[in-house]
Design an enzyme around this catalytic site. Structure first.
Site, PDB file in Angstrom:
ATOM      1  N   PRO A   1      62.114  43.910  25.417  1.00 59.38           N
ATOM      2  CA  PRO A   1      62.149  42.371  24.196  1.00 59.38           C
ATOM      3  C   PRO A   1      62.217  42.331  23.366  1.00 59.38           C
ATOM      4  O   PRO A   1      62.258  41.224  22.415  1.00 59.38           O
ATOM      5  CB  PRO A   1      63.187  42.077  25.177  1.00 59.38           C
ATOM      6  CG  PRO A   1      61.702  42.172  25.878  1.00 59.38           C
ATOM      7  CD  PRO A   1      61.721  43.925  26.752  1.00 59.38           C
TER       8      PRO A   1
ATOM      9  N   LYS B   1      65.647  43.878  19.661  1.00 55.33           N
ATOM     10  CA  LYS B   1      66.302  45.041  19.202  1.00 55.33           C
ATOM     11  C   LYS B   1      66.846  45.252  20.194  1.00 55.33           C
ATOM     12  O   LYS B   1      67.997  46.673  19.627  1.00 55.33           O
ATOM     13  CB  LYS B   1      65.598  45.813  18.389  1.00 55.33           C
ATOM     14  CG  LYS B   1      64.033  45.225  17.549  1.00 55.33           C
ATOM     15  CD  LYS B   1      65.302  45.487  16.487  1.00 55.33           C
ATOM     16  CE  LYS B   1      64.058  45.133  14.574  1.00 55.33           C
ATOM     17  NZ  LYS B   1      65.406  43.487  14.015  1.00 55.33           N
TER      18      LYS B   1
ATOM     19  N   HIS C   1      68.339  31.457  11.728  1.00 54.04           N
ATOM     20  CA  HIS C   1      67.099  31.184  11.966  1.00 54.04           C
ATOM     21  C   HIS C   1      66.207  32.034  10.063  1.00 54.04           C
ATOM     22  O   HIS C   1      66.241  33.115  10.302  1.00 54.04           O
ATOM     23  CB  HIS C   1      66.104  31.687  12.523  1.00 54.04           C
ATOM     24  CG  HIS C   1      66.237  30.803  13.820  1.00 54.04           C
ATOM     25  ND1 HIS C   1      65.735  30.947  15.000  1.00 54.04           N
ATOM     26  CD2 HIS C   1      67.706  29.770  14.218  1.00 54.04           C
ATOM     27  CE1 HIS C   1      65.871  29.962  15.821  1.00 54.04           C
ATOM     28  NE2 HIS C   1      66.986  29.309  15.229  1.00 54.04           N
TER      29      HIS C   1
ATOM     30  N   TYR D   1      62.595  42.871  11.627  1.00 52.04           N
ATOM     31  CA  TYR D   1      62.794  41.985  12.848  1.00 52.04           C
ATOM     32  C   TYR D   1      64.019  41.520  12.135  1.00 52.04           C
ATOM     33  O   TYR D   1      65.167  41.751  12.728  1.00 52.04           O
ATOM     34  CB  TYR D   1      62.056  40.839  12.405  1.00 52.04           C
ATOM     35  CG  TYR D   1      61.972  39.521  13.977  1.00 52.04           C
ATOM     36  CD1 TYR D   1      61.381  39.732  14.963  1.00 52.04           C
ATOM     37  CD2 TYR D   1      63.572  39.006  13.682  1.00 52.04           C
ATOM     38  CE1 TYR D   1      61.492  39.088  16.158  1.00 52.04           C
ATOM     39  CE2 TYR D   1      63.933  38.133  14.754  1.00 52.04           C
ATOM     40  CZ  TYR D   1      62.652  37.984  16.188  1.00 52.04           C
ATOM     41  OH  TYR D   1      62.823  37.330  17.049  1.00 52.04           O
TER      42      TYR D   1
ATOM     43  N   TYR E   1      56.675  33.208  19.825  1.00 51.10           N
ATOM     44  CA  TYR E   1      56.004  34.517  19.904  1.00 51.10           C
ATOM     45  C   TYR E   1      54.839  33.703  20.189  1.00 51.10           C
ATOM     46  O   TYR E   1      54.112  33.777  19.610  1.00 51.10           O
ATOM     47  CB  TYR E   1      56.285  35.762  19.179  1.00 51.10           C
ATOM     48  CG  TYR E   1      57.779  36.020  18.951  1.00 51.10           C
ATOM     49  CD1 TYR E   1      58.836  35.689  18.583  1.00 51.10           C
ATOM     50  CD2 TYR E   1      58.288  37.098  20.105  1.00 51.10           C
ATOM     51  CE1 TYR E   1      60.107  36.432  18.459  1.00 51.10           C
ATOM     52  CE2 TYR E   1      59.686  37.746  20.349  1.00 51.10           C
ATOM     53  CZ  TYR E   1      60.133  36.679  19.122  1.00 51.10           C
ATOM     54  OH  TYR E   1      61.430  37.751  18.977  1.00 51.10           O
TER      55      TYR E   1
HETATM   56  C1  PHB Z   1      66.188  35.592  23.978  1.00 59.42           C
HETATM   57  O1  PHB Z   1      66.704  34.509  23.014  1.00 59.42           O
HETATM   58  O2  PHB Z   1      66.484  35.979  25.124  1.00 59.42           O
HETATM   59  C2  PHB Z   1      65.376  36.797  23.236  1.00 59.42           C
HETATM   60  C3  PHB Z   1      64.784  36.087  21.685  1.00 59.42           C
HETATM   61  C4  PHB Z   1      64.385  37.106  21.384  1.00 59.42           C
HETATM   62  C5  PHB Z   1      63.460  38.522  21.956  1.00 59.42           C
HETATM   63  C6  PHB Z   1      64.063  37.887  23.164  1.00 59.42           C
HETATM   64  C7  PHB Z   1      64.825  37.262  24.140  1.00 59.42           C
HETATM   65  O3  PHB Z   1      62.845  39.121  21.436  1.00 59.42           O
END
Ligand code: PHB
Ligand code: APR
Length: 389
Positions: free
Chosen positions: A292, A296, A72, A384, A200
């Protein structure tokens, strides 16, 4: 039994460290409380920093990740007034890899078995002893018998609820914690992802995240009250609420279906200092937890493993203990930066029950500044994709 490095915990941190050490001819034994199937059945996140991916390749376990993992080069942030993209590639020259934590753990177990590495499952009552002596050891019940494992070093990769952190005398350790007044309700669904990148979303109704495992398996999360339980949310409720939190033009493209997994995770920030006590060292969730929102958790466990691996190699190959002596400070320095990033992302994208109008305006300004200011987007992107080790 005797080994050079005894590792408590057969999760990603313990397995990655044991595999890297095995490649350098350093002997390890991994003690895991659960069965292998239980460990592999845990549904966790799946966004890997390139540093993590590099460690997997160095451990000789990168083939499936490189074949099935999805690269990505960016992610999207959505808010009530619209959405914008964080272009990791343009801003940092780097990317992340979407590859589930359970796949990472499976690959590490396969590699360890192929290499004949020793892992004891269903170990009970693992207890570290004589940590401040020359010869630390572990006692534990296995196969109904009390066992003893002597080692030069004990590495606690036993997660937040394991015995290792507790083995550091309370007077000698400091714990820093922040809990958040909400959780994440997450589902896994055998549906095509809503977008080819993660979204997000910070909406008026709270946070939402659109993620994936592969083109036929999606992962979605919505912020929910901590008092909720998964049973309170049938699939239709979940999908309806997720749609309300996404920009209309995005929501209408959502493919829904039955959830194959549904769970609620509380959000917490936690750090234990120091991460060493005598010949005991902590790695991963045993020493720190992040919310989450910044993806990280796994990646910070990997940076600990990076520092621990190099410190042990310096000790065994060069007879130099400087890496071991610097380990705690080095690991903590990077951990606090990822703590800051995860806390910042959580504050920017979630709605807090006691939020004032002023707080809300600041959140909106934070998102507006991010959307219009390249330096701000670069700062997010650098954290990130992963800060340097
Ligand atoms: C996930 O794919 O489970 C996931 C991805 C990004 C995040 C948290 C969880 O910030
Ligand atoms: N004895 C032996 N093993 C134990 C004990 C014990 N007393 N207590 C816990 N364990 C095992 C757990 O069963 C688990 O398999 O330690 C392992 C710890 O693994 P994780 O919790 O996955 O922690 P870590 O390897 O540090 O990985 C961190 O996991 O929770 C996610 O978000 C987190 O992604 C991050 C990653």
């Amino acid at each position: 039994m005797r080994t050079q490095v005894a590792i408590i915990g057969g999760g990603p941190a313990g397995l990655l460290l044991s595999q890297l050490l095995l490649k350098r001819g350093i002997d390890t034994v991994v003690l895991e409380r659960r069965t292998k199937d239980y460990v592999l059945a845990r549904i966790r996140a799946g966004v890997l920093e390139t540093g993590f991916a590099g460690l997997m390749r160095e451990a000789g376990v990168g083939a499936r990740m490189d074949k099935e993992g999805i690269k990505h080069d960016g992610a999207r942030i959505a808010h009530p007034q619209g959405q914008f993209r964080i272009d990791f590639k343009k801003l940092t020259g780097d990317h992340v890899i979407v590859y589930g934590q359970s796949e990472v753990t499976r690959d590490l177990y396969d590699a360890r078995e192929a290499a004949g590495g020793e892992t004891l499952f269903e170990c009970a009552g693992v207890t570290p002893r004589d940590l401040d002596g020359e010869q630390p050891f572990l006692t534990f019940l296995h196969g109904g018998k009390m066992n003893r494992l002597d080692a030069d070093f004990i590495i606690g990769c036993d997660g937040f609820h394991g015995p290792s952190r507790q083995a550091i005398p309370e007077a000698a350790r400091r714990e820093f914690e922040k809990t958040y007044p909400f959780g994440w309700l997450g589902i896994l669904s055998e549906t095509p992802p809503i977008d080819d990148e993660l979204i997000y979303a910070g909406s008026e109704r709270g946070f939402a995240l659109c993620s994936m495992r592969h083109e036929k398996l999606s992962r979605y999360y919505i912020q929910c009250p901590l008092s909720d339980s998964p049973e309170d949310w049938d699939d239709d409720d979940f999908w309806a609420e997720l749609k309300r939190r996404l920009p209309e033009e995005v929501a209408e493209t959502l493919v829904t279906g039955p959830s194959v997994e549904k769970s609620i995770a509380p959000l917490r920030s936690f750090v234990c200092e120091p991460m060493r006590w005598g010949r005991l060292f902590l790695c991963g969730d045993a020493a720190h937890i992040v919310p989450p929102t910044g993806a990280k958790g796994l990646n910070t466990a990997a940076s600990d493993v990076h520092y621990m691996y190099h410190a042990l190699v310096r000790h065994y190959e060069d007879g130099d203990s400087a890496g071991l002596d610097q380990y705690s400070a080095q690991a903590l320095a990077r951990i606090w930066k990822t703590q800051r990033f995860s806390w910042w992302m959580t504050n920017m994208l979630h709605r807090f029950p006691d939020q004032s109008e002023f707080d809300l305006r600041v959140q909106q300004a934070e998102l507006a500044f991010l959307e219009e200011n390249e330096a701000a987007r670069r700062a997010l992107a650098e954290s990130y994709v992963g800060l340097p080790y």
